[in-house]
Motif scaffolding. Sequence first.
Motif, mmCIF file in Angstrom:
data_model
loop_
_atom_site.group_PDB
_atom_site.id
_atom_site.type_symbol
_atom_site.label_atom_id
_atom_site.label_comp_id
_atom_site.label_asym_id
_atom_site.label_seq_id
_atom_site.Cartn_x
_atom_site.Cartn_y
_atom_site.Cartn_z
ATOM 1 N N ALA A 30 0.909 -1.300 -0.137
ATOM 2 C CA ALA A 30 0.086 0.202 0.082
ATOM 3 C C ALA A 30 0.738 1.364 -0.013
ATOM 4 O O ALA A 30 1.843 1.296 0.685
ATOM 5 N N ARG A 31 0.484 2.366 -1.051
ATOM 6 C CA ARG A 31 1.447 3.426 -1.024
ATOM 7 C C ARG A 31 0.524 4.952 -0.955
ATOM 8 O O ARG A 31 0.126 5.479 -2.021
ATOM 9 N N PRO A 32 -0.413 5.071 0.099
ATOM 10 C CA PRO A 32 -1.229 6.191 0.209
ATOM 11 C C PRO A 32 -0.641 7.484 -0.301
ATOM 12 O O PRO A 32 0.764 7.578 0.057
ATOM 13 N N GLN A 33 -1.145 8.309 -1.207
ATOM 14 C CA GLN A 33 -0.387 9.303 -1.518
ATOM 15 C C GLN A 33 -1.232 10.594 -1.588
ATOM 16 O O GLN A 33 -0.542 11.866 -1.425
ATOM 17 N N THR A 34 -2.644 10.727 -1.327
ATOM 18 C CA THR A 34 -3.258 12.018 -1.185
ATOM 19 C C THR A 34 -4.410 11.910 -0.062
ATOM 20 O O THR A 34 -5.192 10.923 -0.115
ATOM 21 N N VAL A 35 -4.658 12.978 0.700
ATOM 22 C CA VAL A 35 -5.871 12.966 1.522
ATOM 23 C C VAL A 35 -6.483 14.354 1.047
ATOM 24 O O VAL A 35 -5.865 15.311 0.858
ATOM 25 N N LEU A 36 -7.823 14.159 0.927
ATOM 26 C CA LEU A 36 -8.695 15.461 0.667
ATOM 27 C C LEU A 36 -9.864 15.326 1.272
ATOM 28 O O LEU A 36 -10.688 14.295 1.307
ATOM 29 N N PHE A 37 -9.994 16.600 1.960
ATOM 30 C CA PHE A 37 -11.507 16.662 2.765
ATOM 31 C C PHE A 37 -12.513 17.033 1.850
ATOM 32 O O PHE A 37 -12.456 18.198 1.129
ATOM 33 N N ASP A 38 -13.722 16.444 2.047
ATOM 34 C CA ASP A 38 -14.918 16.994 1.454
ATOM 35 C C ASP A 38 -15.519 18.062 2.436
ATOM 36 O O ASP A 38 -15.236 18.307 3.465
ATOM 37 N N ARG A 39 -16.452 18.694 1.793
ATOM 38 C CA ARG A 39 -17.213 19.691 2.472
ATOM 39 C C ARG A 39 -17.673 19.263 3.777
ATOM 40 O O ARG A 39 -18.140 20.153 4.480
ATOM 41 N N ASN A 40 -18.117 17.996 3.974
ATOM 42 C CA ASN A 40 -18.900 17.513 5.030
ATOM 43 C C ASN A 40 -17.691 16.962 5.898
ATOM 44 O O ASN A 40 -17.938 16.340 7.082
ATOM 45 N N GLY A 41 -16.357 17.106 5.746
ATOM 46 C CA GLY A 41 -15.336 16.603 6.454
ATOM 47 C C GLY A 41 -15.030 15.325 6.414
ATOM 48 O O GLY A 41 -14.340 14.410 7.089
ATOM 49 N N HIS A 42 -15.485 14.482 5.537
ATOM 50 C CA HIS A 42 -14.963 13.072 5.010
ATOM 51 C C HIS A 42 -13.549 13.268 4.274
ATOM 52 O O HIS A 42 -13.386 14.440 3.623
ATOM 53 N N VAL A 43 -12.965 12.064 4.560
ATOM 54 C CA VAL A 43 -11.584 12.152 3.968
ATOM 55 C C VAL A 43 -11.420 11.312 2.814
ATOM 56 O O VAL A 43 -11.528 10.143 3.100
ATOM 57 N N ILE A 44 -11.126 11.748 1.783
ATOM 58 C CA ILE A 44 -11.051 10.782 0.504
ATOM 59 C C ILE A 44 -9.560 10.656 0.453
ATOM 60 O O ILE A 44 -8.750 11.777 0.228
ATOM 61 N N THR A 45 -9.198 9.310 0.077
ATOM 62 C CA THR A 45 -7.713 8.925 -0.005
ATOM 63 C C THR A 45 -7.742 8.304 -1.269
ATOM 64 O O THR A 45 -8.367 7.546 -1.775
ATOM 65 N N ALA A 46 -6.311 8.279 -1.670
ATOM 66 C CA ALA A 46 -5.995 7.640 -2.860
ATOM 67 C C ALA A 46 -4.665 6.780 -2.705
ATOM 68 O O ALA A 46 -3.746 7.351 -2.080
ATOM 69 N N ASP A 47 -4.718 5.468 -2.884
ATOM 70 C CA ASP A 47 -3.597 4.576 -2.541
ATOM 71 C C ASP A 47 -3.145 3.888 -3.881
ATOM 72 O O ASP A 47 -3.705 3.164 -4.456
ATOM 73 N N MET A 48 -1.889 4.429 -4.217
ATOM 74 C CA MET A 48 -1.325 4.201 -5.605
ATOM 75 C C MET A 48 -0.996 2.689 -5.363
ATOM 76 O O MET A 48 -0.994 1.977 -6.345
#
Lengths: 516, 391
Positions: free
Chosen positions: B188-206
């Motif tokens: 696993a190599r998580p790359q990015t974390v991004l908050f949406d407007r509701n405070g959920h964290v969207i993440t991408a794992d290369m």
Amino acid sequence: MAIVVSRHDSRYQTLKQGQNLRWPSVEANAAARIVLCENAADAADALQAIVSEGVRPTVRSGGHCYEDFVVNNPAGAILDLSLMSTVGKRSGESVYRIGPGAQLWNAYSELYKRYGATLPAGTCGTVGAGGHITGGGYGLLSRLHGLSCDWLSAVDILTVDAKGTVVPRTASAHRDADLFRACRGGGGGNFGVITSYVFDELPQAPAEVIEAHVRFIWSDTTVERFVRIMKTFGDYWETRGQAPDTWGMFAVLTVAHHSNPGFGMSVQFCNPDGTCNDLTVLNDYLDLFAQCGGVTTTTAPKTTHGQPSGGKAATPRDPTEAVCLGVHTVRRTSWLYATATEAGGPGRLRGKYKSVYMKRGFTEAEARCIYKHMHRTAGSIDLKASMVEIDSYGGAINRPGFANTTAMAQRSSVIKMQPMTFWSDAEDDAAHSTWLNDFYTELYSGPDSDPLHPGTPFPGPRYEGCYINYPDKEMLAYPYWPQLYYGVEGLYPFLQAVKRKYDPNNIFHHAMSIRN
Amino acid sequence: MFEHEPWNRRRFLQASLTLPASRYTRLLHGALLSQDMTAVLPHVAFLGTTGESPGIHVYRADGQRWILQQAIATKAPVSLALHPDGRMLYVLQELSEWEGLPRGAVETFQVETSTGKLRSLGCQGLSLSAIMPRHLAVSPDGTALVVAVQGGGAYNLLPIGVDGQLGTVRSIVKETGCGPDAQHQGSARPQTVLFDRNGHVITADMGSDRLTVFGYDAGLRTLSRHLLPAGSGPRHLALHPSSRRLYVANVLSSSIIGLHYDAHAGVIRDQFVQSCEGYGETLAIHPSSDTLYSSRGDEIAAWRIAPATGMLSVKQRTRMAATVVHELIASAEGQALIAVTSCGVARIRVDSTTGALGNLVSITPMAATRCFTMKPLDTIGAPQLPSMQHR
Ligand SMILES: Cc1cc2nc3c(=O)[nH]c(=O)nc-3n(C[C@H](O)[C@H](O)[C@H](O)COP(=O)(O)OP(=O)(O)OC[C@H]3O[C@@H](n4cnc5c(N)ncnc54)[C@H](O)[C@@H]3O)c2cc1C
């Protein structure tokens, strides 16, 4: 089905801790749950659930870890194997098996009663096989029979593959041989969860042993006399003590802090054939110490590790017999009884330890440094339970070949030494650690030390580094700490390759785990 | 297709080697740069550099005039985020060891109100084995910071106190998973974390070709997972201002895909853009004009987002010859696209109505630039409402 103990369970407060009460250091570092497994299938299922959930597993067997590797696991899960404690042969199998949760005393007792056999493992009876054997594991019979990891034929181990799937393996010299070698001394909590230790053969336990105790009184011990004691001890184990006829003798010199009236040495002896028919070697040895103020007694000083004996249900009835050996009075006793007495109970103190392998005896500068620190106080802290335990070493441990087939690099040492200190109040944590650290750092900054690696017993002509079963996080301050624990001959890169292959996600990690 | 003379690495480097940044900017004025954009609010820009003398460079940015205020040394900055109220800058340290333990760290800097100058308040270590972290983001309400840990294959959540200081790691998610690309997807190599407007964290794992949405309260909680085709290698994310569409840059398959996103539930739904080949490294979305920007290597593309369907069609392509684009940032006013490249930061004029890329406006050359963030000067250090804009 595994038993899950979470925060609301009445067992949680007890089980979130190990034997060393320094951890969890703060409540936030405590594991969220402890998962007690009763067999390998339980452990596999529990491990899979933990990994799939994205939680960090730490593994516990006897709970005696010297550092926070298991118990400081914020919001994590402790996979506890202490219930997997079966020892013996399964029906239809010829091999011996020791469950990781077996406490050493129980392993000795079972192996002895069923097979007359033993494992050349450690002295503390409640240490778990789980961490002990994979970290090397040595004890009073190791000069005669080698390390416990030397006898290992296979391990059943659960690893986690790149996809996050738990893979049960049996690693041996024939299958996953690299992993097997890594489990023979590389240290616990690195590659997977060992669910069974397998031995094709084990040595026979001695029929009987002689125990002798030599006492030294601080008030009679000038620094010159102390130097003489240390040099006598060191010179013996460097020279005469490496001859095979002495391998059945194991001595532990415990130099206790000056706030105690004295210090002492315990010796366990048998001939290489497991009998006590010829006591010449022992007698000669004890004579050496009589010449420097040692008085031989039949009573043991307070046992090592500052922990009084007791707490075991199964201690056999005392079958000892006082024996006069020249000027020395010693005890002849059954091996099992001697082992039980030595075994001690669970510590439940706060403790800090350091270690060193010595390839040579003591120099005058080293002895003087030990003397100085055993007389040094540190503010108002009580140093009664502060000491250096100095073990005879070598013999069968240093037989050629094992360095390449096990993950124990230190195969040239004649002494193994463990400075340590115990206390009970959390507010004394820092003072005790500092006292110990200052002592150790000065000891390895003297004229006999490697100027390129000051403060450490870096492998070289005199020293052979430190013992991974006695881990000390303060050594992380030295970028070359892996070489202190794993030597300079390429063992650490080998272990790193094994780590990458069998634990590609680094699921099993702690402060001093193999870094990938 | 390329509209501009490539801005090349040699020019960047020449400038950065021989001239102070501010002089270079002035020097270029007239010769290379287009006319300044319409006046914008003065900003403070923070630029993190790695290489031989890693540090944070603080600029006061008045339109094209960037004046260096401070250069402050730090270990290995790989990602920067400001607290929503602008009082603190959090700097992710891409380290494999911090204080002797195998982990990276986050350094907190206090930001001076009138100048943006920084003062270090110290470092907070990540969890054990969280080595070589890659990206961080601060929650819109300013109470939490989340880190994607590339090396250790994990996510960490650290609480942010009311004073803006970081607490110790409160939650760890240890990821597993791999993909067919042996070199990049061994684990696993998580790359990015991004908050949406509701405070959920969207993440991408290369490493595992997986997108995950976390909720957080006491700790990170997995709300949903979305598996991409094996070998995609998701690297970067951009959430459409509507919060209904999520664009993913896949670095290994060199593609952009679009997915429906339910910001209420924190669930990634079906994929609607199959694959736009060729631009899978970093993304940015224009704040108002349905334009998506993407990069690969030294190339930048602008894509039209069909308002009804979210489908992409390429509008423009251009090149930053021989400088690798690490990040694209669409300015909040919609007048510029900022390209954070290995040689410095370039501001590209953007038509605020159409999102079309215009000329290069200014360049702040700085060798080994790695990360960047900026904020209007008058919002630095002053409390303000949570902002969702990724700046
Ligand atoms: C009082 C005392 C006396 C000692 N005497 C000796 C001695 O004479 N000789 C000697 O060699 N050592 C001795 N030791 C050190 C002892 O060998 C180590 O502390 C040993 O690692 C403890 O094992 P454990 O299972 O009890 O501890 P734990 O705390 O359960 O484990 C120790 C380490 O091993 C890992 N581990 C535990 N079980 C497993 C498993 N099943 N699979 C994989 N990893 C595992 C843990 O994660 C941890 O990192 C002594 C220690 C104490 C406290």
